[in-house]
Design a protein around this motif. Structure first.
Motif, mmCIF file in Angstrom:
data_model
loop_
_atom_site.group_PDB
_atom_site.id
_atom_site.type_symbol
_atom_site.label_atom_id
_atom_site.label_comp_id
_atom_site.label_asym_id
_atom_site.label_seq_id
_atom_site.Cartn_x
_atom_site.Cartn_y
_atom_site.Cartn_z
ATOM 1 N N SER A 118 36.470 43.478 33.215
ATOM 2 C CA SER A 118 37.618 44.328 32.846
ATOM 3 C C SER A 118 37.789 45.499 33.806
ATOM 4 N N ARG A 121 40.569 45.404 36.307
ATOM 5 C CA ARG A 121 41.943 45.147 35.832
ATOM 6 C C ARG A 121 42.434 46.236 34.889
ATOM 7 N N ARG A 123 44.716 48.574 35.160
ATOM 8 C CA ARG A 123 46.174 48.755 35.063
ATOM 9 C C ARG A 123 46.749 47.700 34.113
ATOM 10 N N THR A 124 46.340 46.456 34.307
ATOM 11 C CA THR A 124 46.837 45.375 33.453
ATOM 12 C C THR A 124 46.397 45.572 32.000
ATOM 13 N N ASP A 131 44.834 48.126 39.357
ATOM 14 C CA ASP A 131 43.936 46.976 39.411
ATOM 15 C C ASP A 131 43.327 46.894 40.805
ATOM 16 N N ASP A 135 38.664 40.361 42.041
ATOM 17 C CA ASP A 135 38.137 40.437 40.677
ATOM 18 C C ASP A 135 36.638 40.125 40.648
#
Ligand SMILES: Cc1cc2nc3c(=O)[nH]c(=O)nc-3n(C[C@H](O)[C@H](O)[C@H](O)COP(=O)(O)OP(=O)(O)OC[C@H]3O[C@@H](n4cnc5c(N)ncnc54)[C@H](O)[C@@H]3O)c2cc1C
Ligand code: SF4
Length: 544
Positions: A118, A121, A123-124, A131, A135
């Motif tokens: 997490s 990410r 912003r998402t 983000d 990832d």
């Protein structure tokens, strides 16, 4: 302004190298090793020296005193020849580091959590900050490779993380760990043995941990995975050159706006020019913006690689309150690796708590005799006179302490600039930091202090005391040359290459977009290995 266009001054010029790495700490060591199979000529310049294990404070009875002298975590108090001053007057949080072969890993506690999926990410998921352009899964195989190189003790199966397999059995929970675990079980909250970069079995020429003492001021046993004994021996055997006592002043550029090398001061203080085809920065989240800003030139008037104006901005330092208490039973104190378990109960966002993102609760074993005396005299808990010894005995080795590792979100006004007055011993401007703790983080800190208090209460502790400042120098220096795909909103691209200077890379904590609520070194090194891998895949274009 520094004269950073291709070096023409009459200074000694060294033989050109393919890859020049600045800084031999956690990320510099990892990227050097990550590139060895290319057989390129790789050189690392490090301002400090090798530290002999026999010099570590943990060898002597005065180890606690030396933590406030030549092994202090603050460069300004430590003041070794290799250190450079940092003006942190305008910040509640202070800078901690170590300048030597191994960098901060010489002094690190070796707590080795990864960032969570997490964290990449936010912003998402939460509508804050940005983000990351990569990832968790992009880094997964590099996390595993780094765990293998460093040697990580832990227990597979933590439900708070995607599955991964630590390379060695966990460190024993001990008395302290068991006491915490029972309290967390009472509350029904998550806990798991920490991943920790300490050898619990002998491997790669390193002996296993014998609970010799406090790991932070250096492990003479060689069980703690500082990179001078993990990555560097392997990189050197493979042909990388590591030159110590070499302090880089600035990165030079040529007529095409490409990095052409660096100007540095050698061990004798002579100013030299080291030409290079590719330059990689690994001097950490303070050292990188300091060097980029000090490399301003006619072509790059605001500092090198700074067309976005973001070099030095978005500094994140991880506010880290600490809550202590004392229990009836004897705990482990200064014996054994300091952190044994973590709780991720409050890691992910729950808006009902009044803030976004979250924190790790990190559980420590205790502290040493001198520190126990000094801190309790400070709080007035330890009296002078006839009660002194009785009270002291009830405190020493009865301490429990919970750290609250708060995620710190990026804010442009938190920044590193060049100090207009202060300089290091070579006359290079010092870094100045301006930093305030945000309202979101303050709420998170208070929530964490309250939950840590719940845990200590459940453990039967008395004298519960929360410090909002005691541990506010965790040495996590992040965010000052952030990563991204948009050159207007980031300094490096999604594989660490500066948008503005195509043969200049950054691999240290400055490229972080957000900070997570974890100690950063595992992720810093995974990123360095990932960037090395990307460089390897593009060798033809970089060296044509
Ligand atoms: C007391 C303490 C405890 C910590 N505990 C933990 C922990 O438990 N877990 C964790 O994950 N992290 C911990 N950390 C943080 C960890 O040490 C850092 O995250 C990590 O070392 C950062 O790696 P880096 O490569 O970015 O920089 P560093 O390791 O800081 O290395 C930078 C190197 O660059 C050199 N350098 C800088 N400028 C120049 C220049 N101009 N010329 C030449 N050389 C230069 C420096 O001398 C240094 O050796 C701790 C840090 C401290 C200080
Ligand atoms: S507790 Fe283990 S890792 Fe820490 S200093 Fe002692 S021997 Fe080294």
């Amino acid at each position: 302004m520094a004269a950073a266009e291709d070096a023409v001054a009459p200074r000694p010029r060294d033989e050109i190298v393919d890859v020049l790495i600045i800084g031999s700490g956690a990320s510099g060591a990892a990227v050097a090793w990550g590139l060895v199979e290319t057989r390129l000529k790789i050189l690392c310049l490090e301002q400090g020296d090798w530290i002999k294990p026999t010099d570590f404070p943990s060898n002597g009875r005065d180890w606690e005193a030396r933590r406030y002298a030549d092994f202090d975590i603050h460069p300004n108090r430590r003041g070794r020849d290799a250190d450079y001053p940092v003006n942190d007057d305008n910040s509640l949080m202070k800078v901690a580091n170590f300048n030597a072969v191994g960098g901060g890993t010489i002094l690190f506690t070796a707590h080795f959590p990864r960032m969570h999926p997490s964290d990449f990410r936010v912003r998402t998921l939460d509508g804050v900050a940005d983000d990351w352009p990569i990832d968790y899964w992009t880094l997964e195989r590099f996390f595993a490779e780094n765990d293998r190189m460093m040697g990580v003790a832990g227990l597979a199966g933590d439900p708070a993380y995607p599955a991964h397999q630590p390379t060695m059995p966990p460190v024993p929970l001990g008395r302290s760990g068991t006491q915490y675990a029972r309290a967390l079980n009472k509350l029904g909250w998550h806990w798991w043995p920490s991943d920790i970069a300490v050898a619990t079995t002998a491997s790669d020429g390193r002996a296993s941990c014998i609970n010799l003492g406090h790991c932070t001021p250096g492990c003479a046993q060689g069980a703690k995975a500082s990179v001078d004994i993990t990555y560097w021996p392997q990189a050197l055997r493979a042909g990388v050159e590591l030159r110590t006592h070499c302090r880089v002043r600035e990165i030079t550029t040529n007529a095409h706006g490409m990095a052409s090398g660096v100007i540095y001061y050698d061990a004798k203080g002579v100013e030299r020019f080291q030409p290079a085809k590719v330059v990689i920065l690994a001097p950490n989240g303070i050292g990188t913006p300091r060097l980029l800003l000090n490399s301003a030139s006619t072509r790059f008037p605001n500092g090198l690689a700074n067309s976005s104006g973001l070099v030095g901005k978005n500094l994140m330092l991880h506010p880290w309150p600490q809550v202590t208490g004392h229990v009836e039973a004897e705990m482990d104190g200064d014996r054994g690796p300091q952190t044994v378990l973590w709780s991720k109960e409050f890691y992910e966002t729950d808006l009902a708590r009044g803030f976004v993102r979250g924190y790790t609760l990190q559980f420590g074993r205790g502290t040493g005799p001198a520190n126990e005396a000094i801190t309790n005299l400070g709080t007035g808990r330890l009296p002078w006179g006839k009660e002194h010894h009785r009270v002291y005995r009830s405190l020493l080795y009865h301490r429990m302490l919970v750290g609250v590792a708060c995620e710190d979100l990026p804010e442009e006004h938190n920044r590193v600039t060049l100090d207009p007055v202060l300089q290091d011993s070579h006359g290079i401007p010092a870094a100045k930091i301006d930093y305030t703790i945000s309202e979101n983080t303050r709420r998170m800190m208070e929530h964490g202090i309250a939950r840590a208090t719940d845990i200590l209460t459940a453990a039967g502790a008395r004298n519960i005391f929360a410090s909002r400042t005691a541990l506010n120098s965790p040495g996590h220096l992040l965010g000052t040359a952030r990563m991204g795909t948009d050159p207007e909103r980031s300094v490096v691209n999604e594989w660490g290459r500066c948008h503005d200077v195509k043969n200049l890379f950054i691999v240290d904590g400055s490229i972080w977009v957000t900070s997570g609520g974890v100690n950063p070194t595992s992720t810093i090194q995974a990123l360095a290995l990932y960037i090395a891998d990307n460089i390897k895949q593009r060798l033809a274009t970089l060296f044509d």
